[in-house]
Scaffold this active site. Sequence first.
Site, PDB file in Angstrom:
ATOM      1  N   ASP A  69      11.853  10.762  -1.015  1.00 20.60           N
ATOM      2  CA  ASP A  69      11.567  11.520   0.052  1.00 20.60           C
ATOM      3  C   ASP A  69      12.467  11.003   1.312  1.00 20.60           C
ATOM      4  O   ASP A  69      12.556  11.861   2.297  1.00 20.60           O
ATOM      5  CB  ASP A  69      10.393  12.129   0.290  1.00 20.60           C
ATOM      6  CG  ASP A  69       9.513  10.726   0.957  1.00 20.60           C
ATOM      7  OD1 ASP A  69       9.974   9.518   0.739  1.00 20.60           O
ATOM      8  OD2 ASP A  69       8.447  11.020   1.508  1.00 20.60           O
ATOM      9  N   HIS A  97      14.500  10.490   6.507  1.00 17.45           N
ATOM     10  CA  HIS A  97      15.358   9.585   7.444  1.00 17.45           C
ATOM     11  C   HIS A  97      16.818   9.992   7.488  1.00 17.45           C
ATOM     12  O   HIS A  97      17.342   9.759   8.367  1.00 17.45           O
ATOM     13  CB  HIS A  97      15.434   8.116   6.646  1.00 17.45           C
ATOM     14  CG  HIS A  97      14.213   7.392   6.768  1.00 17.45           C
ATOM     15  ND1 HIS A  97      13.875   6.651   5.898  1.00 17.45           N
ATOM     16  CD2 HIS A  97      13.042   7.646   7.379  1.00 17.45           C
ATOM     17  CE1 HIS A  97      12.666   6.032   6.030  1.00 17.45           C
ATOM     18  NE2 HIS A  97      11.981   6.782   7.024  1.00 17.45           N
ATOM     19  N   TYR A 115      -0.247   7.000   7.021  1.00 17.93           N
ATOM     20  CA  TYR A 115       0.678   6.167   8.011  1.00 17.93           C
ATOM     21  C   TYR A 115       0.439   6.546   9.401  1.00 17.93           C
ATOM     22  O   TYR A 115       0.742   7.441   9.991  1.00 17.93           O
ATOM     23  CB  TYR A 115       2.129   6.822   7.874  1.00 17.93           C
ATOM     24  CG  TYR A 115       2.819   6.420   6.486  1.00 17.93           C
ATOM     25  CD1 TYR A 115       2.321   5.394   5.593  1.00 17.93           C
ATOM     26  CD2 TYR A 115       4.279   6.657   6.296  1.00 17.93           C
ATOM     27  CE1 TYR A 115       3.018   4.917   4.592  1.00 17.93           C
ATOM     28  CE2 TYR A 115       4.890   6.079   5.077  1.00 17.93           C
ATOM     29  CZ  TYR A 115       4.113   5.274   4.057  1.00 17.93           C
ATOM     30  OH  TYR A 115       4.746   4.964   3.187  1.00 17.93           O
ATOM     31  N   ARG A 162       0.626   6.770  12.948  1.00 20.02           N
ATOM     32  CA  ARG A 162       1.761   6.748  14.032  1.00 20.02           C
ATOM     33  C   ARG A 162       1.520   7.807  14.905  1.00 20.02           C
ATOM     34  O   ARG A 162       0.471   8.618  14.650  1.00 20.02           O
ATOM     35  CB  ARG A 162       3.213   7.084  13.377  1.00 20.02           C
ATOM     36  CG  ARG A 162       3.447   8.393  12.960  1.00 20.02           C
ATOM     37  CD  ARG A 162       4.736   8.413  12.094  1.00 20.02           C
ATOM     38  NE  ARG A 162       5.104   7.412  11.096  1.00 20.02           N
ATOM     39  CZ  ARG A 162       5.932   7.155  10.374  1.00 20.02           C
ATOM     40  NH1 ARG A 162       6.946   8.189  10.161  1.00 20.02           N
ATOM     41  NH2 ARG A 162       5.894   6.239   9.431  1.00 20.02           N
ATOM     42  N   LYS A 176      -1.862   5.380  -0.063  1.00 19.50           N
ATOM     43  CA  LYS A 176      -0.733   4.658   0.062  1.00 19.50           C
ATOM     44  C   LYS A 176      -0.671   4.334   1.560  1.00 19.50           C
ATOM     45  O   LYS A 176      -0.750   5.027   2.183  1.00 19.50           O
ATOM     46  CB  LYS A 176       0.568   5.608  -0.267  1.00 19.50           C
ATOM     47  CG  LYS A 176       1.486   4.694  -0.052  1.00 19.50           C
ATOM     48  CD  LYS A 176       2.733   5.852  -0.335  1.00 19.50           C
ATOM     49  CE  LYS A 176       4.070   5.126   0.261  1.00 19.50           C
ATOM     50  NZ  LYS A 176       5.199   6.068   0.337  1.00 19.50           N
ATOM     51  N   LYS A 206       0.975   0.848   4.495  1.00 21.94           N
ATOM     52  CA  LYS A 206       1.969   0.029   4.540  1.00 21.94           C
ATOM     53  C   LYS A 206       1.480  -1.315   4.622  1.00 21.94           C
ATOM     54  O   LYS A 206       0.024  -1.680   4.791  1.00 21.94           O
ATOM     55  CB  LYS A 206       2.609   0.093   5.776  1.00 21.94           C
ATOM     56  CG  LYS A 206       3.466   1.429   5.712  1.00 21.94           C
ATOM     57  CD  LYS A 206       4.429   1.590   7.184  1.00 21.94           C
ATOM     58  CE  LYS A 206       5.191   2.874   6.839  1.00 21.94           C
ATOM     59  NZ  LYS A 206       6.270   3.009   8.073  1.00 21.94           N
ATOM     60  N   SER A 253       3.837   0.593   0.101  1.00 19.84           N
ATOM     61  CA  SER A 253       4.954   0.770   0.356  1.00 19.84           C
ATOM     62  C   SER A 253       5.911  -0.295   0.627  1.00 19.84           C
ATOM     63  O   SER A 253       5.488  -1.260   0.936  1.00 19.84           O
ATOM     64  CB  SER A 253       5.185   1.877   1.339  1.00 19.84           C
ATOM     65  OG  SER A 253       4.933   1.313   2.621  1.00 19.84           O
TER      66      SER A 253
HETATM   67  P1  FBP Z   1      10.162   3.089   1.000  1.00 16.44           P
HETATM   68  O1  FBP Z   1       9.591   2.086  -0.158  1.00 16.44           O
HETATM   69  O2  FBP Z   1      11.541   3.051   0.994  1.00 16.44           O
HETATM   70  O3  FBP Z   1       9.597   2.492   2.245  1.00 16.44           O
HETATM   71  O4  FBP Z   1       9.448   4.276   0.554  1.00 16.44           O
HETATM   72  C1  FBP Z   1       8.184   4.612   0.864  1.00 16.44           C
HETATM   73  C2  FBP Z   1       7.834   5.736   1.931  1.00 16.44           C
HETATM   74  O5  FBP Z   1       6.518   5.930   2.054  1.00 16.44           O
HETATM   75  C3  FBP Z   1       8.622   7.001   1.668  1.00 16.44           C
HETATM   76  O6  FBP Z   1       7.997   7.962   0.895  1.00 16.44           O
HETATM   77  C4  FBP Z   1       8.866   7.618   2.778  1.00 16.44           C
HETATM   78  O7  FBP Z   1       9.991   8.347   3.051  1.00 16.44           O
HETATM   79  C5  FBP Z   1       9.051   6.280   3.725  1.00 16.44           C
HETATM   80  O8  FBP Z   1       8.190   5.208   3.244  1.00 16.44           O
HETATM   81  C6  FBP Z   1       8.745   6.464   4.977  1.00 16.44           C
HETATM   82  O9  FBP Z   1       9.179   5.074   5.951  1.00 16.44           O
HETATM   83  P2  FBP Z   1       8.896   5.220   7.440  1.00 16.44           P
HETATM   84  O10 FBP Z   1       7.424   5.190   7.841  1.00 16.44           O
HETATM   85  O11 FBP Z   1       9.468   3.883   7.715  1.00 16.44           O
HETATM   86  O12 FBP Z   1       9.639   6.323   7.936  1.00 16.44           O
END
Ligand code: FBP
Length: 303
Positions: free
Chosen positions: A44, A49, A171, A173, A203, A205, A249
């Site tokens: 995605d 990005h 995530y 943020r 999921k 980080k 991730s």
């Molecule tokens: P990556 O392995 O490329 O980090 O992908 C995992 C992911 O969750 C993607 O689904 C999502 O686009 C990206 O990370 C978001 O990354 P960031 O939080 O750095 O914008």
Amino acid sequence: MSDKVEKILANYAGENPGVIGNLRRLLNTGRLAGTGKIVILPVDQGFEHGPARSFAPNPPGYDPAYHPALAVEAGCNGYAAPLGFIESIAYEYAGRLPLILKVNNSDSLGGPDTPCSALTSSVDDALRLGCAAIGYTIYPGSGLRNQMYQDLRDLINEARAVGLPTIVWSYPRGDMPKEAETAIDVAAYAAQIACQLGAHVVKVKPPTEVVFQDAAKKSYENVPIGTLAERIQHVVQAAFNGKRIVIFSGGAAKGTEAVLEEISEIAKGGGYGSIVGRNAFQRSNADAVKLLHDIMDLYAAQA
Ligand code: FBP
């Protein structure tokens, strides 16, 4: 039939058979089938990005057909992407490769204070396209988080009613410094929130050793968080003591050794697997397949 898979699915007792069936499909596909471990390819990043940041390092990745072919060749458990990418390949891959429709997305063109993804597709789209699950991102820490939590709750109910599990990208943020986004207390909290909202798979980080919240510092005095494996163990504990599948991730592209070092710690810490995007599709096809196989081998060794 795999005992390991059935043991994991027992943690979802009470879920409807459609959801269980699709989780079983995810866990029984690819090179890690039956091990209880999973590696998913997420693409995605073109939306999140931008196209050049995502695909210029390996231009075949501009083509939607490239990614599911990579996922199949490497033996991934599933492939996650937004509507456009899934629509252009579903006729060829539905039933062959578990497809995960990412039903919300955000771009990198707006301000950072109150991040909130837009709904970009629906449960109906996921059914129409033969998907095995939907994916949804929440941003704990955003000023709009409560709206996201409520929307997610409704969406999980809608998806569950038609037998689709939900994978939540949790995530942190928004109203927090960058280092807080991956702090161990914040990552564990993000995993807990997603589980409480009913996520079937979470999921997050990989967390750092930082404890961000002052109010949490004392509680962490006796929690081992010195190594990444220990921190992973703690995040897994925060996800209902391992009763929910938690995957980690891959992050921005980095060297092969660094990727494998990190995955080895995640596997040691009891992580269920990885969702590796840029570190896979930004490499050449042969290098990506090799890296994904090496990642899978690390998980298989701990299964
Ligand atoms: P990556 O392995 O490329 O980090 O992908 C995992 C992911 O969750 C993607 O689904 C999502 O686009 C990206 O990370 C978001 O990354 P960031 O939080 O750095 O914008």
